[in-house]
Design a protein around this motif. Structure first.
Motif, PDB file in Angstrom:
ATOM      1  N   MET A 119      18.298   0.031   2.166  1.00 16.69           N
ATOM      2  CA  MET A 119      18.774  -0.822   3.252  1.00 16.69           C
ATOM      3  C   MET A 119      19.087   0.005   4.496  1.00 16.69           C
ATOM      4  SD  MET A 119      18.377  -3.738   2.084  1.00 16.69           S
ATOM      5  CE  MET A 119      19.109  -4.675   3.419  1.00 16.69           C
ATOM      6  N   LEU A 120      19.637   1.190   4.280  1.00 13.86           N
ATOM      7  CA  LEU A 120      19.904   2.052   5.430  1.00 13.86           C
ATOM      8  C   LEU A 120      18.606   2.453   6.111  1.00 13.86           C
ATOM      9  CD1 LEU A 120      22.411   4.838   5.938  1.00 13.86           C
ATOM     10  CD2 LEU A 120      20.009   5.425   6.192  1.00 13.86           C
ATOM     11  N   GLY A 121      17.600   2.798   5.310  1.00  9.06           N
ATOM     12  CA  GLY A 121      16.314   3.179   5.882  1.00  9.06           C
ATOM     13  C   GLY A 121      15.684   2.057   6.678  1.00  9.06           C
ATOM     14  N   ILE A 122      15.770   0.831   6.139  1.00  6.49           N
ATOM     15  CA  ILE A 122      15.211  -0.322   6.851  1.00  6.49           C
ATOM     16  C   ILE A 122      15.963  -0.563   8.150  1.00  6.49           C
ATOM     17  CG2 ILE A 122      14.866  -2.821   6.748  1.00  6.49           C
ATOM     18  CD1 ILE A 122      14.422  -2.517   3.730  1.00  6.49           C
ATOM     19  N   ASN A 123      17.293  -0.539   8.073  1.00  5.80           N
ATOM     20  CA  ASN A 123      18.105  -0.761   9.274  1.00  5.80           C
ATOM     21  C   ASN A 123      17.827   0.308  10.326  1.00  5.80           C
ATOM     22  OD1 ASN A 123      20.274  -1.114  11.164  1.00  5.80           O
ATOM     23  ND2 ASN A 123      21.465  -2.102   9.585  1.00  5.80           N
ATOM     24  N   ALA A 124      17.777   1.569   9.890  1.00  9.57           N
ATOM     25  CA  ALA A 124      17.513   2.663  10.826  1.00  9.57           C
ATOM     26  C   ALA A 124      16.125   2.531  11.434  1.00  9.57           C
ATOM     27  CB  ALA A 124      17.667   4.004  10.120  1.00  9.57           C
ATOM     28  N   GLY A 125      15.151   2.126  10.615  1.00 10.32           N
ATOM     29  CA  GLY A 125      13.794   1.942  11.134  1.00 10.32           C
ATOM     30  C   GLY A 125      13.712   0.850  12.174  1.00 10.32           C
ATOM     31  N   ILE A 126      14.379  -0.280  11.905  1.00 15.25           N
ATOM     32  CA  ILE A 126      14.393  -1.387  12.873  1.00 15.25           C
ATOM     33  C   ILE A 126      15.065  -0.941  14.170  1.00 15.25           C
ATOM     34  CG2 ILE A 126      15.326  -3.685  13.348  1.00 15.25           C
ATOM     35  CD1 ILE A 126      15.046  -4.271  10.347  1.00 15.25           C
ATOM     36  N   ALA A 127      16.189  -0.225  14.035  1.00 16.64           N
ATOM     37  CA  ALA A 127      16.917   0.237  15.225  1.00 16.64           C
ATOM     38  C   ALA A 127      16.053   1.190  16.042  1.00 16.64           C
ATOM     39  CB  ALA A 127      18.218   0.922  14.806  1.00 16.64           C
ATOM     40  N   TYR A 128      15.344   2.092  15.373  1.00 14.05           N
ATOM     41  CA  TYR A 128      14.506   3.057  16.086  1.00 14.05           C
ATOM     42  C   TYR A 128      13.365   2.350  16.811  1.00 14.05           C
ATOM     43  CZ  TYR A 128      11.598   7.126  17.036  1.00 14.05           C
ATOM     44  OH  TYR A 128      10.853   8.083  17.668  1.00 14.05           O
ATOM     45  N   VAL A 129      12.690   1.438  16.112  1.00  8.99           N
ATOM     46  CA  VAL A 129      11.576   0.699  16.734  1.00  8.99           C
ATOM     47  C   VAL A 129      12.076  -0.113  17.921  1.00  8.99           C
ATOM     48  CG1 VAL A 129       9.900  -1.152  16.376  1.00  8.99           C
ATOM     49  CG2 VAL A 129      10.176   0.629  14.642  1.00  8.99           C
ATOM     50  N   SER A 130      13.227  -0.753  17.764  1.00  6.40           N
ATOM     51  CA  SER A 130      13.792  -1.549  18.857  1.00  6.40           C
ATOM     52  C   SER A 130      14.090  -0.674  20.072  1.00  6.40           C
ATOM     53  CB  SER A 130      15.076  -2.242  18.390  1.00  6.40           C
ATOM     54  OG  SER A 130      15.711  -2.903  19.460  1.00  6.40           O
ATOM     55  N   THR A 131      14.648   0.514  19.816  1.00  3.65           N
ATOM     56  CA  THR A 131      14.977   1.423  20.920  1.00  3.65           C
ATOM     57  C   THR A 131      13.717   1.906  21.634  1.00  3.65           C
ATOM     58  OG1 THR A 131      16.960   2.142  19.734  1.00  3.65           O
ATOM     59  CG2 THR A 131      16.180   3.553  21.511  1.00  3.65           C
ATOM     60  N   VAL A 132      12.676   2.226  20.878  1.00  3.33           N
ATOM     61  CA  VAL A 132      11.418   2.696  21.475  1.00  3.33           C
ATOM     62  C   VAL A 132      10.758   1.573  22.277  1.00  3.33           C
ATOM     63  CG1 VAL A 132       9.085   3.494  20.970  1.00  3.33           C
ATOM     64  CG2 VAL A 132      11.028   4.497  19.760  1.00  3.33           C
TER      65      VAL A 132
END
Length: 395
Positions: free
Chosen positions: A69-82
């Motif tokens: 879940m942390l990996g998914i959340n971090a991935g979504i946050a990173y994609v959103s920021t980019v």
């Protein structure tokens, strides 16, 4: 003065700098230029330490909490920021050349131009202990090491080191910034450049706020299509968090309000309790929009080449280097200084202008960050197998 917010202090410094540059004699400008030189030298010294102090503990903490879940959340946050940074790039290159005069600011730094003859009384060089790229590599190495080894000695050391760096920012750099900005604008006024810069400040401010709003709507449109709910009702519920962040200028300080409003959007408590604090640390879409737009404005202003190939690596690195920066008002731009210097080749004067331009609307970038955290929570709620609860009676 502590009760007098950073933004009012910056505005007061700009106005006072214009007055000083217009009416006071050259020796006063020389005193301010001397301070600016010393402060800028200290800023160059502290940049690598900020990179290590922010990035290493952040990466180490994320590694320690590794999980699906942390990996998914971090991935979504990173994609959103980019995506946010990419949107800011394309909007900026379409709009800014039409509203500012490209190359109208003297390049090479205010202090180095022939148009401005004011020199510092003394010069004090404070060389950094390492280069920016070296600091980035060291920060990643330490962060990954903290995550990999079982002991806590290095983790605790880096946590204390981060605390020291945060104190330097909050107790030294941020309080002295208004004086630094005052000197910059006094010098620019004395050299006849201030009108151009102020005009850019106002135009970029309006453009950045507009991009924030557009991107928040986009985030919640995507989130509602995945997790359900009406995007505009979800945004309306998050408004208290938005306005709280404008006041605190810190995603971390706004977590209690963001958490409350996220739960009022029908997010399961256990999902909100996980997603909101994590996103407050790693999701900086609003700050990225502000940084990219401000950087491009300065690049156009000074006649630098603005190419997507040069800005994309900057955007990709921003999403990583600003990890843990939300705990400090203005922390995002502080964490980005090394990238501005090494990747966009900003000199000390341009970095100073960047700080002033960014901090003028930092609170709105923070507000966009925390509002976007609520959208990520909607998606995480769906991924966790939950539906939005009906909590309209509590709103």
């Amino acid at each position: 003065m502590q009760k007098f917010g950073l933004l009012p202090r910056l505005i007061a410094a700009i106005l006072l700098g214009i007055v000083i540059g217009t009416f006071l004699p050259e020796w006063v400008i020389r005193v301010l230029v001397t301070f600016n030189g010393i402060f800028g030298s200290f800023l160059s010294f502290i940049i690598p330490l900020i990179i290590i102090g922010f990035i290493a503990p952040g990466i180490g903490d994320l590694g320690r909490k590794a999980g699906k879940m942390l990996g998914i959340n971090a991935g979504i946050a990173y994609v959103s920021t980019v995506i946010a940074g990419t949107l800011a790039f394309f909007v900026s290159i379409m709009i800014l050349p039409n509203i500012i005069e490209v190359g109208s600011f003297i390049t090479g730094g205010v202090e180095d131009t022939e148009a401005i003859k004011v020199l510092p009384i003394i010069e004090l060089a404070i060389p950094p202990i390492m280069g920016v790229i070296t600091a980035l590599v060291l920060a990643f190495t330490l962060g990954l090491g903290i995550a990999a080894i079982p002991g806590d000695t290095l983790k605790n050391f880096m946590a204390d080191f981060q605390g020291i760096i945060k104190l330097v920012i909050t107790k030294v750099i941020i309080p002295l910034l208004p004086i630094h900005i005052l000197g910059i604008f006094a010098n620019m006024t004395y050299g006849g450049q201030v009108g151009t810069v102020l005009s850019v400040f106002a135009k970029v401010f309006v453009m950045v706020i507009a991009i924030h709003i557009i991107y928040i709507i986009f985030q919640y449109t995507v989130a509602s299509s995945v997790g359900g709910g009406n995007p505009f009702k979800l945004i309306r519920t998050m408004l208290p968090a938005y306005f709280t962040a404008i006041g605190t200028q810190s995603s971390a300080a706004t977590i209690p309000v963001t958490l409350r409003q996220t739960k009022r959007n029908g997010i399961k408590d256990e999902v909100a309790d996980f997603a909101v604090p994590l996103s407050a640390t790693i999701h900086l879409s609003g700050s990225t929009i502000s940084l990219v737009a401000c950087a491009i404005a300065i690049m156009f202003l000074t006649g630098m080449d603005v190419a997507f190939g040069a800005l994309l690596p900057f955007i990709l690195m921003l999403a990583v280097t600003m990890v843990a920066a939300p705990g400090v008002p203005g922390g995002a731009v502080m964490a980005a200084l090394g990238l501005l210097e090494s990747m966009l080749l900003f000199d000390p004067t341009l970095i100073s202008l960047m700080i002033a331009l960014y901090l003028a609307q930092d609170s709105f970038g923070t507000a966009a960050n925390v509002t976007g955290d609520g959208a990520i929570a909607v998606i995480m709620n769906k991924i966790s197998g939950n539906k939005l609860e009906d909590v309209s009676k509590d709103i």
